[in-house]
Design a protein around this motif. Structure first.
Motif, PDB file in Angstrom:
ATOM      1  N   LEU A 177       1.037  -1.135   0.049  1.00  0.00           N
ATOM      2  CA  LEU A 177       0.071  -0.111   0.074  1.00  0.00           C
ATOM      3  C   LEU A 177       0.847   1.196  -0.012  1.00  0.00           C
ATOM      4  O   LEU A 177       0.396   2.254  -0.366  1.00  0.00           O
ATOM      5  CB  LEU A 177      -0.944  -0.016   1.257  1.00  0.00           C
ATOM      6  CG  LEU A 177      -1.987  -1.230   1.108  1.00  0.00           C
ATOM      7  CD1 LEU A 177      -2.942  -0.996   2.165  1.00  0.00           C
ATOM      8  CD2 LEU A 177      -2.719  -1.184  -0.269  1.00  0.00           C
ATOM      9  N   SER A 178       2.157   1.156   0.562  1.00  0.00           N
ATOM     10  CA  SER A 178       2.926   2.484   0.458  1.00  0.00           C
ATOM     11  C   SER A 178       3.359   2.640  -0.863  1.00  0.00           C
ATOM     12  O   SER A 178       3.214   3.968  -1.508  1.00  0.00           O
ATOM     13  CB  SER A 178       4.166   2.324   1.332  1.00  0.00           C
ATOM     14  OG  SER A 178       4.996   1.208   0.838  1.00  0.00           O
ATOM     15  N   MET A 179       3.359   1.665  -1.788  1.00  0.00           N
ATOM     16  CA  MET A 179       3.671   1.966  -3.193  1.00  0.00           C
ATOM     17  C   MET A 179       2.613   2.573  -3.791  1.00  0.00           C
ATOM     18  O   MET A 179       2.567   3.123  -4.891  1.00  0.00           O
ATOM     19  CB  MET A 179       4.153   0.415  -3.950  1.00  0.00           C
ATOM     20  CG  MET A 179       4.757   0.865  -5.301  1.00  0.00           C
ATOM     21  SD  MET A 179       5.630  -0.533  -5.846  1.00  0.00           S
ATOM     22  CE  MET A 179       4.391  -1.855  -6.430  1.00  0.00           C
ATOM     23  N   VAL A 180       1.337   2.071  -3.431  1.00  0.00           N
ATOM     24  CA  VAL A 180       0.043   2.507  -4.125  1.00  0.00           C
ATOM     25  C   VAL A 180      -0.008   3.997  -3.814  1.00  0.00           C
ATOM     26  O   VAL A 180      -0.374   5.075  -4.799  1.00  0.00           O
ATOM     27  CB  VAL A 180      -1.041   1.978  -3.458  1.00  0.00           C
ATOM     28  CG1 VAL A 180      -2.395   2.616  -3.987  1.00  0.00           C
ATOM     29  CG2 VAL A 180      -1.142   0.431  -3.883  1.00  0.00           C
ATOM     30  N   GLU A 181       0.366   4.592  -2.700  1.00  0.00           N
ATOM     31  CA  GLU A 181       0.257   6.351  -2.633  1.00  0.00           C
ATOM     32  C   GLU A 181       1.598   6.748  -3.473  1.00  0.00           C
ATOM     33  O   GLU A 181       0.972   7.827  -3.696  1.00  0.00           O
ATOM     34  CB  GLU A 181       0.628   6.313  -0.856  1.00  0.00           C
ATOM     35  CG  GLU A 181      -0.667   6.017  -0.188  1.00  0.00           C
ATOM     36  CD  GLU A 181      -2.064   6.595  -0.713  1.00  0.00           C
ATOM     37  OE1 GLU A 181      -2.070   7.614  -0.910  1.00  0.00           O
ATOM     38  OE2 GLU A 181      -2.941   5.626  -0.608  1.00  0.00           O
ATOM     39  N   ARG A 182       2.412   6.101  -3.171  1.00  0.00           N
ATOM     40  CA  ARG A 182       3.403   6.692  -4.098  1.00  0.00           C
ATOM     41  C   ARG A 182       3.169   6.738  -5.879  1.00  0.00           C
ATOM     42  O   ARG A 182       3.427   7.739  -6.721  1.00  0.00           O
ATOM     43  CB  ARG A 182       4.874   6.108  -4.105  1.00  0.00           C
ATOM     44  CG  ARG A 182       5.542   6.547  -2.692  1.00  0.00           C
ATOM     45  CD  ARG A 182       6.519   5.416  -2.401  1.00  0.00           C
ATOM     46  NE  ARG A 182       7.674   5.398  -3.153  1.00  0.00           N
ATOM     47  CZ  ARG A 182       8.427   6.503  -3.597  1.00  0.00           C
ATOM     48  NH1 ARG A 182       8.374   7.547  -2.361  1.00  0.00           N
ATOM     49  NH2 ARG A 182       9.580   6.776  -4.295  1.00  0.00           N
ATOM     50  N   ALA A 183       2.525   5.724  -6.111  1.00  0.00           N
ATOM     51  CA  ALA A 183       1.958   5.514  -7.733  1.00  0.00           C
ATOM     52  C   ALA A 183       0.890   6.688  -7.728  1.00  0.00           C
ATOM     53  O   ALA A 183       0.882   7.342  -8.906  1.00  0.00           O
ATOM     54  CB  ALA A 183       1.486   4.058  -7.682  1.00  0.00           C
TER      55      ALA A 183
END
Length: 599
Positions: A231-237
């Motif tokens: 989910l941290s990658m989702v926010e960065r995406a």
């Protein structure tokens, strides 16, 4: 990509494809007429027009477990969205049927032993349930607003539901009254084949060859998120997508390696533009729907203006949600003269909505003149830049809100939906709109869809450059042919000066064009002979064409014709193929049309 079978997904073997093969003119008409030889072969369809089989199967299971016989369900991402649909339907059905409507809100069962990841994701789905005769009305809401759940969200949540991890929340309820008398909605939504009213899809059945993407998705769902989509990658995406849309992030970035670079400049030409001024939505039409909702809330509700021949659902949104709409179908100087006269006579409006360029005639409105009228007579300007794309044009300088369908060329891969809205910080309405968004914006963009969109859009600029060149090469072939009556493309339209006023220094004229032959049999022969992908949508990395007016306006062809939109127009969305090979493909199709003209 040529040689698709009727009803096959485009791209092939892709579980969440956003187009479907309609390879002949006859199959497009059969689709609109609801003929079984076409409808029965469809594996998928454009997601706002066709309820994906993954979604339909989940809806059926919800009704089976929590509803009553004879009911159907339409799925939405959150309780708030579902209740907007419920209100829309209640206003359009009899009191008897209204009593049979309900909502089932599904959320994680917190009494179970759940991982921290799943708790943080907190997936939800809300099902609006209704008697089956109400489907056509609920489908109007689904199609117009783009509020419906995505197929990836449905796939993920269906697995949780089957494992009894996604359960009704306290207060969720379905209507249990006995079925009432049938209700008949507008004719367009009764017709089983219309792109405006596709019937409920049948539950998904297993097939000998499951799409590769589906096989991956069917693995244990929580593991998939933990392994591929933290989910941290989702926010960065999301951050990368918003910056890309703001024109402040042109290159690829590593989402796993340090912070994203700061926004020091952008191609939009607006100094104060920040990442937070870009809002993401699950599809482009949802961005338009919510831009209209925000204006209605931020300003005194008034009629809006639809300026230019519209994409079908933009006009429907302005007509059905709020005080109504004034429609100008030509986007001409004469239309602006008439609007100016009304304004000088005291009429006032909420906002003017337009496309730049328009679809399918690629006409460009005079944004500079519209901006002057808006400043003088106090109305907002909302510009849909989907077709022009912000790699080619800068329309934010003239607009209060810029919307776009990311599903198209921004993604290119035809396997994920998305939309965006930018608030112009220099707009006189910015403060009120920002306050409205702070209060009302609900992020319903499903994390898996975000990840696909970010990956797909990394090479957006370079793809647009190649597609621009290919489109001009195709125009050269078509414009030189004696059987071609008209080619519509921003570079060659009379409204070219309006396009050039917004064109970036290195911008081109886009990847969409339309061709008219003047004789139906020539258009049909050309279309049938095209050895390319043929189906709805545009902006794909591969060339894709359709008899657009047949698909979008089948029941209103005379209405469209009065605005210069030929019923036999063929719309072409140009892709990334090798240029000379692509030109040869078009020459071969034109040769077939020549043979027909001589017969």
């Amino acid at each position: 990509m040529p040689g698709f079978e009727l009803g096959e997904s485009i791209p092939p073997d892709t579980a969440h494809a956003v187009s479907v093969s309609l390879p002949t003119w006859k199959s497009n008409v059969g689709y609109e007429e609801g003929e079984e030889w076409v409808i029965g072969r469809l594996t998928t369809g454009y997601p706002r027009f066709f309820v994906h089989k993954i979604i339909a199967a989940f809806a059926e299971d919800i009704v089976s477990r929590h509803g009553r016989p004879g009911q159907q369900a339409m799925l939405f991402p959150t309780p708030k969205v579902a209740r907007r649909c419920l209100d829309f339907v209640r206003q359009r059905v009899s009191p008897e049927l209204s009593r049979q409507l309900g909502v089932i809100d599904l959320a994680l069962d917190t009494s179970k032993d759940l991982s921290a990841l799943l708790k943080k994701l907190a997936p939800t789905v809300s099902a609006v349930v209704f008697p089956e005769e109400v489907f056509s009305v609920a489908k109007q809401y689904w199609q117009h607003t783009g509020d419906g759940t995505s197929s990836r969200r449905a796939e993920f949540c269906h697995g949780l539901f089957q494992d009894h991890l996604l359960v009704p929340t306290a207060g969720a309820h379905a209507a249990h009254e006995a079925p009432g008398r049938p209700f008949r909605g507008p004719k367009r939504y009764q017709r089983p084949g219309s792109i405006d009213g596709v019937p409920p899809a049948t539950p998904r059945t297993s097939s000998p060859k499951e799409p590769e993407e589906s096989l991956e998705s069917s693995q244990f769902l929580e593991e998939r998120f933990g392994r591929n989509l933290n989910l941290s990658m989702v926010e960065r995406a999301k951050s990368a997508i918003r910056r890309r849309i703001a024109g402040a992030l042109a290159h690829e970035v590593d989402l796993n390696n340090g912070p994203l670079p700061s926004m020091t400049s952008n191609t939009r030409g607006i100094q104060g533009l920040e990442e937070g001024d870009v809002y993401l939505y699950p599809c482009g039409m949802n961005a338009i729907f919510n831009a209209h909702r925000a204006l209605l809330k931020a300003r005194e509700p008034r009629k809006s203006i639809n300026f230019g021949f519209p994409y079908v659902d933009t006009l429907k949104i302005l007509q059905k949600f709020g005080p109504g709409c004034l429609f100008y179908g030509h986007a001409s100087a004469e239309d602006l003269d008439e609007l100016e006269a009304k304004l000088k006579n005291g009429e006032r409006f909420l906002g003017l909505f337009c496309e730049f360029p328009g679809n399918p005639l690629l006409t460009c409105p005079d944004l500079a003149r519209i901006r002057k009228l808006a400043d003088e007579f106090d109305f907002a300007i909302v510009v849909d830049e989907t077709i022009g794309t912000f790699a080619n044009i800068n329309v934010l300088q003239f607009a209060d809100i810029v919307v776009s369908s990311l599903t198209k060329i921004f993604s290119g891969d035809s396997n994920v939906m998305g939309g965006s809205a930018i608030l112009n910080p220099e707009s006189r309405y910015f403060k009120a709109l920002k306050a409205t968004m702070e209060e009302d914006y609900e992020d319903t963009y499903w994390p898996e869809d975000v990840i696909f969109m970010e990956r797909n859009s990394r090479d957006f600029d370079s793809r647009v450059e190649r597609i621009n060149a290919n489109a001009e090469a195709i125009c050269d072939v078509l414009r030189a042919h004696p059987l071609v009556q008209s080619v519509y493309y921003p570079k060659y339209n009379p409204s070219k000066p309006h396009y050039d006023a917004c064109r970036l220094p290195n911008g081109g004229y886009g990847g969409l064009l339309s061709v008219v032959f003047g004789r139906k049999e020539l258009a049909q022969a050309f279309y049938d002979a095209m050895d390319i992908a043929k189906g709805p949508s545009l902006g794909t990395n591969f060339t894709l064409c359709s008899p657009y007016v047949i698909l979008a306006h089948y029941l209103e062809l005379p209405w469209a014709a009065q605005f210069g939109v030929d019923p036999d127009l063929v719309r072409i969305s140009v892709g990334l193929e090798e240029t000379t090979a692509l030109q040869d493909t078009f020459r071969r199709a034109l040769k077939v049309a020549e043979d027909v003209s001589r017969s």
